[in-house]
Design a protein around this motif. Structure first.
Motif, PDB file in Angstrom:
ATOM      1  N   ASP A 379       0.817  -1.211   0.000  1.00 42.11           N
ATOM      2  CA  ASP A 379       0.000   0.000   0.000  1.00 42.11           C
ATOM      3  C   ASP A 379       0.848   1.257   0.000  1.00 42.11           C
ATOM      4  O   ASP A 379       0.352   2.354   0.220  1.00 42.11           O
ATOM      5  N   GLY A 380       2.136   1.058  -0.205  1.00 44.15           N
ATOM      6  CA  GLY A 380       3.023   2.196  -0.195  1.00 44.15           C
ATOM      7  C   GLY A 380       3.558   2.538   1.178  1.00 44.15           C
ATOM      8  O   GLY A 380       4.445   3.389   1.306  1.00 44.15           O
ATOM      9  N   LYS A 381       3.045   1.889   2.228  1.00 47.59           N
ATOM     10  CA  LYS A 381       3.495   2.182   3.595  1.00 47.59           C
ATOM     11  C   LYS A 381       4.543   1.193   4.080  1.00 47.59           C
ATOM     12  O   LYS A 381       5.129   1.380   5.144  1.00 47.59           O
ATOM     13  N   GLY A 382       4.759   0.120   3.320  1.00 51.42           N
ATOM     14  CA  GLY A 382       5.797  -0.848   3.687  1.00 51.42           C
ATOM     15  C   GLY A 382       5.546  -1.526   5.016  1.00 51.42           C
ATOM     16  O   GLY A 382       6.478  -1.731   5.804  1.00 51.42           O
ATOM     17  N   GLN A 383       4.309  -1.918   5.278  1.00 54.16           N
ATOM     18  CA  GLN A 383       3.976  -2.554   6.562  1.00 54.16           C
ATOM     19  C   GLN A 383       4.346  -4.041   6.535  1.00 54.16           C
ATOM     20  O   GLN A 383       3.986  -4.754   5.600  1.00 54.16           O
ATOM     21  N   CYS A 384       5.007  -4.484   7.595  1.00 51.38           N
ATOM     22  CA  CYS A 384       5.500  -5.862   7.694  1.00 51.38           C
ATOM     23  C   CYS A 384       4.971  -6.504   8.973  1.00 51.38           C
ATOM     24  O   CYS A 384       5.147  -5.960  10.064  1.00 51.38           O
ATOM     25  N   PHE A 385       4.346  -7.661   8.815  1.00 50.99           N
ATOM     26  CA  PHE A 385       3.797  -8.393   9.962  1.00 50.99           C
ATOM     27  C   PHE A 385       4.409  -9.796   9.980  1.00 50.99           C
ATOM     28  O   PHE A 385       4.194 -10.578   9.056  1.00 50.99           O
ATOM     29  N   LEU A 386       5.140 -10.125  11.036  1.00 51.82           N
ATOM     30  CA  LEU A 386       5.695 -11.468  11.187  1.00 51.82           C
ATOM     31  C   LEU A 386       4.730 -12.325  11.992  1.00 51.82           C
ATOM     32  O   LEU A 386       4.127 -11.859  12.952  1.00 51.82           O
ATOM     33  N   SER A 387       4.589 -13.587  11.581  1.00 49.79           N
ATOM     34  CA  SER A 387       3.661 -14.497  12.259  1.00 49.79           C
ATOM     35  C   SER A 387       4.406 -15.381  13.240  1.00 49.79           C
ATOM     36  O   SER A 387       5.505 -15.861  12.957  1.00 49.79           O
ATOM     37  N   LYS A 388       3.761 -15.635  14.385  1.00 46.55           N
ATOM     38  CA  LYS A 388       4.385 -16.364  15.480  1.00 46.55           C
ATOM     39  C   LYS A 388       4.699 -17.808  15.115  1.00 46.55           C
ATOM     40  O   LYS A 388       3.992 -18.447  14.349  1.00 46.55           O
ATOM     41  N   ASP A 389       5.748 -18.336  15.778  1.00 45.99           N
ATOM     42  CA  ASP A 389       6.114 -19.745  15.636  1.00 45.99           C
ATOM     43  C   ASP A 389       4.992 -20.651  16.102  1.00 45.99           C
ATOM     44  O   ASP A 389       4.748 -21.709  15.553  1.00 45.99           O
ATOM     45  N   GLU A 390       4.244 -20.234  17.175  1.00 45.14           N
ATOM     46  CA  GLU A 390       3.198 -21.098  17.732  1.00 45.14           C
ATOM     47  C   GLU A 390       2.088 -21.399  16.743  1.00 45.14           C
ATOM     48  O   GLU A 390       1.360 -22.359  16.890  1.00 45.14           O
ATOM     49  N   VAL A 391       1.947 -20.541  15.719  1.00 46.20           N
ATOM     50  CA  VAL A 391       0.915 -20.780  14.712  1.00 46.20           C
ATOM     51  C   VAL A 391       1.100 -22.146  14.080  1.00 46.20           C
ATOM     52  O   VAL A 391       0.155 -22.850  13.785  1.00 46.20           O
TER      53      VAL A 391
END
Length: 766
Positions: A379-391
């Motif tokens: 979206d042009g904002k460069g947002q990064c979300f890492l997902s947990k190992d527990e998933v």
């Protein structure tokens, strides 16, 4: 014209019968019985009925339902998570004013815990509220204070009450979706799964004020009125589309996580939806498609899986998906699968970042051992979300919400409808093994090895699901180590050999099954039924192993071993009270199998060797469910879901119907139990006892007849174990003998059910 007297009598009888079927109240000392289908309460105008509602073949819940709706729409249940048997269970208003629901063996399943003065009666009001009223006409208890999934007009939703959905369509167990006041005094729709809880309505990317709610009113009260208007202390309001006095209505937290208001069309008995929340599309409901599932509109919400994953249950998408390969944290071999326009909500790590590149986001996941995937918003904002190992590591109990393309991320407004550029991706780091396998194939692994690898990993996932259900799947190597190479044998029977071992820091009994012909998947399915059976008088199954030809079961270990090792030895010390408790506990365990399990189980091999004793000599029935696992090798057929047709069991304990090639039902277990009871009283095994008696009575060829003849001619004391006689509790001895002979009759129709046996043993001596 004079009406004939016989016609008046018939009309009067019909009126009386009708009044008995439609009780206006339940008075102290009275009961509603599950066997009496017409035994229920009815509200004054007949809008609601209250009685036992069938939820499975042999299970019921005490419920309230709309009388004139199709399929009797249930609005309240007293015991939806603890169904009772459809035999002998009853709801009783005791003389102390306590309304109590008991199961087939007399155990209390639910009660109002009210103990007022005399003069109390139970009534079902026209509002659908089941109440207890005292002599002053004051309500001392009401079902409106403990709703299940439905709110009725005039019923208040307050800070201590919650609407909880059913688990799935067609079932009545408590589900994971709630409608309640949260700590900030605001009404929310909440997904409350096994390990995490999240709000999905109203959406959390805005403040409560954006939705015209207020958190400042701590009274926490909401109500649906007769006209179809809902008003809440947090300013949440809505009206039914058919607003006005007249239609019967209900507000229900449905199994799919959506709150709906329904109005009843009394001409057809069908419900029409008259309101649902704005902005809650089905695919936005958290947990709808389970772990790794993806919700898409086709055009109805449909659950599917990413490539390389498969549905755990093709008939129930909410159970999620499982990978068909190993997931790895090895950064040197990792790769990612791209899932455009998808969000796995609820498992973001604390390492959220914005204004970074796609490559930097990817590398952040690769270098963090906890990370199993990441989401990146284009979206042009460069947002990064890492997902947990527990998933990944706990996928069997996590339910990830999987959303369609138009879903927004947690922060920022990124909806697809607003801009074609507002798209984001979730990358799963889970496909390490798939690429590793490809590499391995390229350097020389055969297709045969790849197939074996795939099959093994698929079943590993089945074991993980079993762990979530309360028992665990072990590998053969684990059990071999736990038993020190299967060295310490503690028992041997027709199904296999039992070994003592230590597993997860607890002593276990490991049974190696001989001759199982079932495949791994079918074996797991049958074991799952046994593993979910839980009763204090049944041996608990803790886990299983299914590694190709190796089929093993892991049970709790009982130090005192089986009943025969104590009962039939000269130095065995079992007093009358101990033997009585063993008889009673065994009867309770069998009664549970026959009448209270949601899937009935016939034991088919009741004998002292299958009755184990704990440290306090409390009996636990073992080897139940073996008939399900061994039906292929022994040629046992299930007839109409009611019983078996070929010989099964141990000679001396087998009911006559086995030899007569008749259909076998629960009464065969009752016969075997009767033989065990006679052994408990005599202190001798059935074979030794009948051999000794046959020498005296030539015509005697059946144990119960032999014992009866011996008692008739020489007295009870000539049959009883001499070690019991000094205790001289003749009434208890006579009761046990009476029950034993009653159970061991040739005519199975004359044998009592196991629940009746429990009642007989619990009778007070006069």
């Amino acid at each position: 014209m004079e009406v004939p007297k016989f016609l008046i009598i018939l009309l009067l009888a019909a009126t009386i019968a009708s009044s008995e079927a439609r009780l206006s109240s339940l008075r102290q000392g009275s009961s509603l019985k599950v066997e009496e289908e017409s035994d229920f309460l009815v509200s004054p105008n007949g809008t609601f009925s209250s009685g036992f509602y069938k939820v499975d073949t042999n299970a019921s819940c005490y419920s309230i339902w709309f009388t004139n709706s199709v399929n009797k729409t249930v609005v309240w249940m007293a015991n939806r998570d603890k169904p009772v048997s459809r035999r002998v269970s009853k709801l009783t208003l005791h003389r102390n004013g306590n309304l109590v629901l008991t199961d087939g063996v007399g155990s209390i399943v639910w009660s109002t815990n009210t103990f007022p003065d005399a003069g109390v009666e139970a009534q079902l009001l026209e509002t659908g509220n089941l109440v207890l009223i005292n002599q002053e006409k004051m309500i001392i208890w009401q079902s409106f204070d403990s709703p299940t999934d439905t709110l009725l007009p005039s019923q208040r939703l307050v800070k201590n009450t919650t609407l909880v959905s059913v688990r799935s369509q067609g079932t009545y167990l408590s589900g994971f979706y709630n409608f309640r006041f949260y700590d900030n005094n605001v009404l929310y729709l909440i997904y409350s799964g096994p390990l995490f809880s999240s709000v999905y309505f109203p959406k959390q990317d805005k403040t409560v004020f954006d939705f015209k709610r207020t958190p400042y009113n701590s009274s926490k009260v909401a109500i649906l009125d007769e006209a179809g208007q809902f008003i809440s202390s947090d300013d949440f309001m809505f009206n039914a589309s058919d607003y006005g006095i007249g239609p019967k209505r209900r507000l229900t937290m449905d199994y799919d996580g959506i709150l709906r208001l329904y109005s009843l069309d009394e001409s057809t008995g069908l419900w029409e939806m008259s309101w649902l929340p704005d902005g809650v599309d089905a695919c936005l409901v958290h947990g709808l498609c389970g772990a790794y599932g993806i919700c898409t509109y086709k055009p109805q919400p449909t659950c599917s899986c990413p490539y390389g994953f498969s549905l755990n249950d093709s008939s129930d998408g909410s159970k999620g998906c499982s990978p068909l390969f190993n997931l790895s944290n090895d950064a040197t071999k990792s790769d990612f699968m791209v899932l455009p326009n998808t969000d796995y909500y609820g498992y973001d790590m604390e390492t959220y970042a914005s204004g970074i590149s796609f490559r930097a986001c990817r590398n952040a996941c690769l270098t963090d051992s906890r990370c199993k995937g990441f989401g990146y918003a284009l979206d042009g904002k460069g947002q990064c979300f890492l997902s947990k190992d527990e998933v990944i590591t706990k996928l069997e109990t996590y339910d990830l919400n999987c959303s369609a393309a138009q879903v927004s991320l947690k922060t920022g407004d990124l909806e697809v409808e607003k801009s074609n550029k507002n798209r984001y991706m979730v990358y799963l780091v889970g496909f390490v093994s798939s690429f590793a396998i490809i590499e391995a194939i390229c350097i020389g692994l055969t297709w045969w090895y790849a197939f074996r690898k795939h099959a093994h990993e698929e079943f590993v996932n089945m074991g993980d699901i079993a762990l979530a259900m309360g028992f665990k799947r072990f590998t053969y190597a684990e059990l071999k180590r736990a038993t020190n190479g299967f060295k310490q044998e503690v028992g041997k029977g027709g199904f296999g050999t039992v070994y003592k071992g230590v597993l997860d820091e607890r002593v276990v009994a490991v049974k190696r099954l001989d001759g199982i012909l079932q495949g791994d998947a079918e074996f797991w399915a049958e074991v799952s039924v046994i593993g979910n059976i839980n009763h204090r008088n049944l041996v608990k199954l803790w886990g299983f192993c299914a590694d190709n030809k190796h089929k093993l079961l892991v049970y709790e270990y009982l130090e005192n071993g089986s009943l025969d090792k104590i009962l039939f030895t000269s130095d065995g010390e079992l007093g009358l009270e101990q033997r009585y408790n063993i008889a009673l506990g065994t009867a309770k365990g069998l009664s549970y199998l026959h009448e209270e399990c949601l899937e009935w189980v016939l034991h088919c091999d009741v004998k002292p060797q299958n009755i184990l004793l704990d440290d306090h000599l409390e009996p636990k029935v073992a080897d139940f469910g073996m008939s399900k696992l061994f039906k292929d090798i022994h040629g046992i057929r299930d007839i109409d879901g009611m019983g078996f047709s070929k010989v099964w069991g141990t000679r001396g304990y087998m009911a006559p119907e086995w030899m007569m090639n008749l259909k076998i039902d629960a009464k065969a277990d009752v016969y075997s139990y009767g033989i065990v009871l006679l052994e408990l009283l005599s202190g001798k095994s059935a074979s030794i006892l009948i051999s000794a008696l046959a020498k005296e009575y030539i015509e005697c060829n059946q144990l119960a007849r032999c014992v009866t003849e011996k008692i008739r001619k020489e007295g009870l004391e000539e049959v009883i174990d001499p070690r019991l006689l000094p205790e001289s509790d003749n009434k208890k001895l006579e009761r046990l003998m009476k029950v034993g002979l009653l159970c061991a009759q040739d005519d199975r129709s004359a044998r009592p059910a196991m629940s009746k046996v429990v009642e007989l043993l619990l009778e007070k001596d006069e």
